[in-house]
Design a protein around this motif. Structure first.
Motif, PDB file in Angstrom:
ATOM      1  N   GLY A 118     -58.306 -26.075  22.552  1.00  0.00           N
ATOM      2  CA  GLY A 118     -57.496 -24.904  22.886  1.00  0.00           C
ATOM      3  C   GLY A 118     -56.209 -25.233  23.596  1.00  0.00           C
ATOM      4  O   GLY A 118     -55.569 -24.340  24.165  1.00  0.00           O
ATOM      5  N   GLN A 119     -55.778 -26.494  23.548  1.00  0.00           N
ATOM      6  CA  GLN A 119     -54.545 -26.900  24.238  1.00  0.00           C
ATOM      7  C   GLN A 119     -53.324 -26.843  23.337  1.00  0.00           C
ATOM      8  O   GLN A 119     -52.190 -26.945  23.811  1.00  0.00           O
ATOM      9  CB  GLN A 119     -54.708 -28.328  24.781  1.00  0.00           C
ATOM     10  CG  GLN A 119     -55.837 -28.450  25.803  1.00  0.00           C
ATOM     11  CD  GLN A 119     -56.141 -29.899  26.136  1.00  0.00           C
ATOM     12  OE1 GLN A 119     -55.877 -30.805  25.339  1.00  0.00           O
ATOM     13  NE2 GLN A 119     -56.713 -30.123  27.309  1.00  0.00           N
ATOM     14  N   GLU A 139     -52.399 -22.875  14.628  1.00  0.00           N
ATOM     15  CA  GLU A 139     -51.554 -22.861  13.431  1.00  0.00           C
ATOM     16  C   GLU A 139     -50.560 -24.033  13.381  1.00  0.00           C
ATOM     17  O   GLU A 139     -49.869 -24.229  12.373  1.00  0.00           O
ATOM     18  CB  GLU A 139     -50.772 -21.546  13.339  1.00  0.00           C
ATOM     19  CG  GLU A 139     -49.699 -21.339  14.389  1.00  0.00           C
ATOM     20  CD  GLU A 139     -50.223 -20.728  15.684  1.00  0.00           C
ATOM     21  OE1 GLU A 139     -49.397 -20.305  16.514  1.00  0.00           O
ATOM     22  OE2 GLU A 139     -51.464 -20.678  15.862  1.00  0.00           O
ATOM     23  N   VAL A 140     -50.479 -24.820  14.444  1.00  0.00           N
ATOM     24  CA  VAL A 140     -49.545 -25.945  14.497  1.00  0.00           C
ATOM     25  C   VAL A 140     -50.008 -27.061  13.557  1.00  0.00           C
ATOM     26  O   VAL A 140     -51.180 -27.430  13.528  1.00  0.00           O
ATOM     27  CB  VAL A 140     -49.435 -26.487  15.943  1.00  0.00           C
ATOM     28  CG1 VAL A 140     -48.737 -27.856  15.968  1.00  0.00           C
ATOM     29  CG2 VAL A 140     -48.673 -25.506  16.811  1.00  0.00           C
ATOM     30  N   LYS A 195     -54.529 -37.383  15.152  1.00  0.00           N
ATOM     31  CA  LYS A 195     -55.915 -37.289  15.617  1.00  0.00           C
ATOM     32  C   LYS A 195     -55.990 -36.712  17.031  1.00  0.00           C
ATOM     33  O   LYS A 195     -56.817 -35.831  17.316  1.00  0.00           O
ATOM     34  CB  LYS A 195     -56.556 -38.673  15.583  1.00  0.00           C
ATOM     35  CG  LYS A 195     -58.023 -38.674  15.991  1.00  0.00           C
ATOM     36  CD  LYS A 195     -58.634 -40.055  15.831  1.00  0.00           C
ATOM     37  CE  LYS A 195     -60.104 -40.048  16.231  1.00  0.00           C
ATOM     38  NZ  LYS A 195     -60.722 -41.395  16.056  1.00  0.00           N
ATOM     39  N   ARG A 196     -55.094 -37.194  17.919  1.00  0.00           N
ATOM     40  CA  ARG A 196     -55.126 -36.700  19.316  1.00  0.00           C
ATOM     41  C   ARG A 196     -54.729 -35.238  19.386  1.00  0.00           C
ATOM     42  O   ARG A 196     -55.315 -34.464  20.168  1.00  0.00           O
ATOM     43  CB  ARG A 196     -54.164 -37.550  20.167  1.00  0.00           C
ATOM     44  CG  ARG A 196     -54.142 -37.144  21.653  1.00  0.00           C
ATOM     45  CD  ARG A 196     -55.477 -37.366  22.307  1.00  0.00           C
ATOM     46  NE  ARG A 196     -55.503 -36.866  23.680  1.00  0.00           N
ATOM     47  CZ  ARG A 196     -55.804 -35.623  24.029  1.00  0.00           C
ATOM     48  NH1 ARG A 196     -56.092 -34.727  23.087  1.00  0.00           N
ATOM     49  NH2 ARG A 196     -55.815 -35.261  25.293  1.00  0.00           N
ATOM     50  N   LEU A 197     -53.767 -34.805  18.570  1.00  0.00           N
ATOM     51  CA  LEU A 197     -53.346 -33.404  18.583  1.00  0.00           C
ATOM     52  C   LEU A 197     -54.443 -32.496  18.025  1.00  0.00           C
ATOM     53  O   LEU A 197     -54.614 -31.365  18.488  1.00  0.00           O
ATOM     54  CB  LEU A 197     -52.049 -33.236  17.793  1.00  0.00           C
ATOM     55  CG  LEU A 197     -50.789 -33.825  18.448  1.00  0.00           C
ATOM     56  CD1 LEU A 197     -49.609 -33.742  17.495  1.00  0.00           C
ATOM     57  CD2 LEU A 197     -50.468 -33.114  19.761  1.00  0.00           C
ATOM     58  N   ARG A 198     -55.175 -32.982  17.049  1.00  0.00           N
ATOM     59  CA  ARG A 198     -56.279 -32.175  16.516  1.00  0.00           C
ATOM     60  C   ARG A 198     -57.386 -32.002  17.540  1.00  0.00           C
ATOM     61  O   ARG A 198     -58.006 -30.944  17.630  1.00  0.00           O
ATOM     62  CB  ARG A 198     -56.806 -32.816  15.230  1.00  0.00           C
ATOM     63  CG  ARG A 198     -55.883 -32.559  14.039  1.00  0.00           C
ATOM     64  CD  ARG A 198     -56.398 -33.178  12.773  1.00  0.00           C
ATOM     65  NE  ARG A 198     -55.529 -32.812  11.651  1.00  0.00           N
ATOM     66  CZ  ARG A 198     -55.357 -33.542  10.561  1.00  0.00           C
ATOM     67  NH1 ARG A 198     -56.011 -34.692  10.445  1.00  0.00           N
ATOM     68  NH2 ARG A 198     -54.560 -33.134   9.595  1.00  0.00           N
ATOM     69  N   ILE A 199     -57.626 -33.043  18.316  1.00  0.00           N
ATOM     70  CA  ILE A 199     -58.597 -32.931  19.413  1.00  0.00           C
ATOM     71  C   ILE A 199     -58.119 -31.883  20.414  1.00  0.00           C
ATOM     72  O   ILE A 199     -58.907 -31.066  20.917  1.00  0.00           O
ATOM     73  CB  ILE A 199     -58.784 -34.299  20.104  1.00  0.00           C
ATOM     74  CG1 ILE A 199     -59.517 -35.265  19.160  1.00  0.00           C
ATOM     75  CG2 ILE A 199     -59.545 -34.151  21.419  1.00  0.00           C
ATOM     76  CD1 ILE A 199     -59.587 -36.691  19.673  1.00  0.00           C
ATOM     77  N   ALA A 200     -56.802 -31.894  20.689  1.00  0.00           N
ATOM     78  CA  ALA A 200     -56.232 -30.914  21.624  1.00  0.00           C
ATOM     79  C   ALA A 200     -56.343 -29.498  21.054  1.00  0.00           C
ATOM     80  O   ALA A 200     -56.574 -28.538  21.805  1.00  0.00           O
ATOM     81  CB  ALA A 200     -54.774 -31.259  21.917  1.00  0.00           C
ATOM     82  N   GLY A 254     -58.180 -35.531  28.681  1.00  0.00           N
ATOM     83  CA  GLY A 254     -58.270 -34.093  28.864  1.00  0.00           C
ATOM     84  C   GLY A 254     -56.923 -33.480  29.189  1.00  0.00           C
ATOM     85  O   GLY A 254     -56.759 -32.265  29.135  1.00  0.00           O
ATOM     86  N   ASP A 255     -55.949 -34.328  29.530  1.00  0.00           N
ATOM     87  CA  ASP A 255     -54.593 -33.881  29.845  1.00  0.00           C
ATOM     88  C   ASP A 255     -53.676 -34.368  28.722  1.00  0.00           C
ATOM     89  O   ASP A 255     -53.243 -35.526  28.724  1.00  0.00           O
ATOM     90  CB  ASP A 255     -54.158 -34.458  31.191  1.00  0.00           C
ATOM     91  CG  ASP A 255     -52.794 -33.957  31.651  1.00  0.00           C
ATOM     92  OD1 ASP A 255     -51.982 -33.547  30.793  1.00  0.00           O
ATOM     93  OD2 ASP A 255     -52.527 -34.001  32.870  1.00  0.00           O
TER      94      ASP A 255
END
Length: 209
Positions: free
Chosen positions: A160-161, A165-166, A151-156, A94-95
């Protein structure tokens, strides 16, 4: 009258393959890639050089498969210790910042590990000269690892983290690129603190707030 079982050619081939992998990894650490030869690998592995040429076209191809196998063996060992099959993923606590720092630190530790350093450098160098090895190096080694970040960035993003558009595949290069450059060119110390700063700058920017 007892009958002898026929030799298991498959098992013999696997033993030879394993011996060749071990020999290639040992020798590249001992003498460097420039002095590594098929003849030396064959001698260390206790096989004929024609055996190696039957399976691989070059020393770079041998080393690439040996290094991939090294990673596979590490995964098997980790799964055995855990008592079940592990599928590696970047943790999701979550972080996002903490999770990225955790994986970046592990990556830095691996790059500095003598077990991986010499073969990794050899493959990186060969990949710049040999298009075929370079393409396999990216496809089989680099891209699967980078896709874990994607994959981890898409989850973020879904949480909403990260701005919607990134492009995750571009964003991850904000920390993986500098790590690779500093490791390859030795432009500065490769430390956990350095990795932490890269993650912080990537996530928060460098403009005053």
């Amino acid at each position: 009258m007892a009958t002898k079982s026929a030799p298991d050619s498959k098992r013999r081939s696997e033993r030879s393959r394993r011996a060749i992998y071990d020999a290639a990894l040992e020798l590249v650490s001992e003498v460097g890639y420039a002095k590594l030869t098929i003849e030396a690998i064959a001698s260390r592995a206790g096989v004929g050089k024609q055996t190696i040429y039957r399976w691989w076209p070059s020393k770079g191809a041998v080393l690439l498969d040996a290094f991939i196998d090294l990673g596979t063996q590490a995964s098997v060992e980790a799964s055995t210790e855990a008592g079940h099959e592990l599928e590696y993923e970047i943790p999701d606590s979550g972080d996002l910042e903490a999770d990225l720092k955790y994986v970046v630190r592990a990556t830095i530790d691996e790059l500095k590990n003598p077990k991986y350093d010499a073969p990794y450098r050899a493959l990186a160098a060969e990949g710049m000269l040999n298009d075929e090895i370079g393409a396999e190096y990216v496809e089989k080694l680099l891209e699967p690892s980078l896709q874990l970040y994607v994959k981890r960035l898409r989850i973020a993003q879904e949480a909403g983290q990260v701005a919607p558009e990134v492009d995750p595949r571009i964003a991850l290069e904000l920390w993986t690129g500098p790590i690779a450059q500093r490791w390859l060119q030795r432009t500065g110390p490769l430390t956990h603190e350095y990795g932490d700063k890269l993650v912080e700058y990537a996530l928060h920017g460098i403009a005053p707030r």
